[in-house]
Design an enzyme around this catalytic site. Structure first.
Site, PDB file in Angstrom:
ATOM      1  CE  LYS A  91      -4.447  -1.628   1.525  1.00  0.00           C
ATOM      2  NZ  LYS A  91      -5.660  -1.365   2.269  1.00  0.00           N
ATOM      3  CE  LYS A 130      -7.830  -8.408  -2.042  1.00  0.00           C
ATOM      4  NZ  LYS A 130      -8.507  -8.419  -0.804  1.00  0.00           N
ATOM      5  CE  LYS A 146     -13.860  -3.352   1.345  1.00  0.00           C
ATOM      6  NZ  LYS A 146     -13.876  -2.797   2.672  1.00  0.00           N
TER       7      LYS A 146
HETATM    8  P1  ATP Z   1      -9.424  -3.100  -0.066  1.00  0.00           P
HETATM    9  O1  ATP Z   1      -9.382  -3.263  -1.532  1.00  0.00           O
HETATM   10  O2  ATP Z   1      -9.876  -1.724   0.377  1.00  0.00           O
HETATM   11  O3  ATP Z   1      -8.218  -3.604   0.675  1.00  0.00           O
HETATM   12  P2  ATP Z   1     -10.988  -5.484   0.252  1.00  0.00           P
HETATM   13  O4  ATP Z   1     -11.963  -5.608  -0.858  1.00  0.00           O
HETATM   14  O5  ATP Z   1      -9.771  -6.337   0.222  1.00  0.00           O
HETATM   15  O6  ATP Z   1     -10.643  -3.984   0.447  1.00  0.00           O
HETATM   16  P3  ATP Z   1     -11.417  -5.696   3.171  1.00  0.00           P
HETATM   17  O7  ATP Z   1     -12.308  -4.770   3.929  1.00  0.00           O
HETATM   18  O8  ATP Z   1      -9.955  -5.516   3.308  1.00  0.00           O
HETATM   19  O9  ATP Z   1     -11.807  -5.723   1.608  1.00  0.00           O
HETATM   20  O10 ATP Z   1     -11.781  -7.180   3.542  1.00  0.00           O
HETATM   21  C1  ATP Z   1     -12.940  -7.670   4.157  1.00  0.00           C
HETATM   22  C2  ATP Z   1     -12.887  -9.182   4.128  1.00  0.00           C
HETATM   23  O11 ATP Z   1     -13.148  -9.655   2.783  1.00  0.00           O
HETATM   24  C3  ATP Z   1     -11.519  -9.768   4.523  1.00  0.00           C
HETATM   25  O12 ATP Z   1     -11.706 -10.897   5.358  1.00  0.00           O
HETATM   26  C4  ATP Z   1     -10.910 -10.164   3.193  1.00  0.00           C
HETATM   27  O13 ATP Z   1      -9.980 -11.207   3.332  1.00  0.00           O
HETATM   28  C5  ATP Z   1     -12.144 -10.574   2.372  1.00  0.00           C
HETATM   29  N1  ATP Z   1     -11.928 -10.395   0.912  1.00  0.00           N
HETATM   30  C6  ATP Z   1     -11.592  -9.235   0.306  1.00  0.00           C
HETATM   31  N2  ATP Z   1     -11.504  -9.413  -1.037  1.00  0.00           N
HETATM   32  C7  ATP Z   1     -11.787 -10.720  -1.284  1.00  0.00           C
HETATM   33  C8  ATP Z   1     -11.849 -11.525  -2.484  1.00  0.00           C
HETATM   34  N3  ATP Z   1     -11.616 -11.012  -3.692  1.00  0.00           N
HETATM   35  N4  ATP Z   1     -12.169 -12.824  -2.381  1.00  0.00           N
HETATM   36  C9  ATP Z   1     -12.425 -13.353  -1.154  1.00  0.00           C
HETATM   37  N5  ATP Z   1     -12.371 -12.664   0.010  1.00  0.00           N
HETATM   38  C10 ATP Z   1     -12.057 -11.361  -0.028  1.00  0.00           C
END
Ligand code: ATP
Ligand code: LTN
Length: 327
Positions: free
Chosen positions: A112, A194, A197
């Site tokens: 990051k 992956k 968000k």
């Molecule tokens: P960012 O992109 O802002 O880091 P993120 O989409 O990774 O956000 P988080 O709030 O960090 O989301 O994660 C919330 C939960 O969702 C965590 O347990 C994370 O491991 C899970 N998660 C996030 N993206 C995925 C994905 N593509 N597939 C499965 N699980 C996911």
């Protein structure tokens, strides 16, 4: 005695089906057999710049979506991190016991911070200490997270072990729990990355509040390949990811799913997939609409959650302060 579970989600961006299949759906199922605490981690969200109005609204949206997905605030404690001050306070105390070298090894910070260069905040570097405080305050045994968060949970465990070795038994040692299905849903536009968000593309993720037409349009544009067969082949990440989404939403087995689309084209498959996801999200979207019809409802549920979390957290904090000799 049921084991204590703690997990958190950041109120940033739009919650997508990756978050749902990899984390939220799993948390919902854990309510049966564990004693759960779920937290909307707003203090983690501000480790990167946030617009105040958007953040305020997102905290309520994420909490509402968790409830709409099946987190029951009667059975589980659901609250906002900044409502329980012990989180910030324990994070500071842990800061004084976590060696710099441990923090410098965290891969999430390295990834990051490349994007932000010198603007990167001390808070982003310290993110794992706050996460350790979240976990340790509730005597947590099990932390369900996606693969990406495993290293942070291990740091929390190491910090607890180090503190215990100096002051005697104080913290429970937590363990990460990683789901094996849906642990990694990939982006629709770029199936080797992956679903996330923070990715900007409009065709990257299916969000939980997307309308049926948006869902149809996004799947229609999803990246596949120039082959024809609809098969679970890891070497073809686009179709593999779409099949995984179909499988996790429908519960149909791999072979049966391949047989169902034998001889069919990608266009037909994507249309059928869109309908499965639309139907899968419909009850969640309806519950979300009901919950948000009264704008004060979510706030009062969250206030109640914080009232239940606070005494648990304060008891642990007092134990730590006493061991250190503060006050
Ligand atoms: P960012 O992109 O802002 O880091 P993120 O989409 O990774 O956000 P988080 O709030 O960090 O989301 O994660 C919330 C939960 O969702 C965590 O347990 C994370 O491991 C899970 N998660 C996030 N993206 C995925 C994905 N593509 N597939 C499965 N699980 C996911
Ligand atoms: N860093 C996590 C969110 C998070 C969390 C926690 C998860 C903050 N505190 C404590 C489990 C336990 C994430 O980005 N998904």
């Amino acid at each position: 005695m049921k084991k204590r579970v703690f997990s958190g989600i950041q109120p940033t961006g739009d919650i997508h089906i990756g978050n749902y299949l990899g984390a939220i759906k799993y948390w919902v199922s854990m309510q049966e057999n564990y004693d759960n605490v779920f937290c909307v981690v707003d203090l983690h969200a501000i480790t990167v710049p946030q617009d105040p109005k958007v953040l305020h609204a997102k905290i309520r949206e994420v909490a509402g979506l968790l409830m709409a997905a099946g987190i029951d605030p009667q059975r589980s404690i659901l609250f906002v991190q900044s409502h329980v001050k012990a989180h910030s306070e324990l994070a500071w105390l842990l800061n004084c016991f976590i060696p710099m070298g441990w923090m410098q090894r965290m891969t999430q910070f390295k990834e990051k911070s490349v994007k932000q260069k010198e603007q990167v905040s001390v808070g982003l570097f310290d993110y794992p200490a706050l996460m350790a405080a979240d976990i340790l305050l509730y005597d947590t045994q099990v932390v369900p997270v996606g693969e990406d968060q495993k290293q942070h949970v291990e740091l929390a465990r190491d910090a607890a072990g180090r503190f215990n070795s100096i002051y005697g038994d104080t913290f429970v040692l937590p363990e990460p729990l990683i789901p094996n299905v849906g642990a990694r849903i990939m982006g629709l536009d770029e199936p080797t990355k992956k679903m996330s968000k923070s990715e900007p593309g409009t065709n990257h993720a299916i969000n939980l509040l997307d309308t049926p037409d948006t869902i149809r349009a996004k799947f229609a544009r999803a990246t596949t390949d120039s082959l024809r067969e609809i098969r679970f082949d890891e070497k073809r990440p686009g179709i593999f990811n779409l099949l995984t989404i179909y499988q996790t939403f429908s519960g149909i087995g791999k072979q049966e799913l391949e047989a169902k689309f034998e001889g069919k084209g990608y266009g037909d498959f994507k249309k059928a997939l869109a309908e499965v996801v639309i139907e899968g999200l419909r009850p969640l979207q309806e519950r979300y609409k009901e919950l948000t019809a009264d704008p004060t409802r979510i706030d009062s549920i969250l206030a109640e959650g914080a009232n239940r979390a606070r005494p648990l957290a304060e008891r642990t904090l007092a134990r730590v302060q006493q061991k250190i000799g503060l006050g």
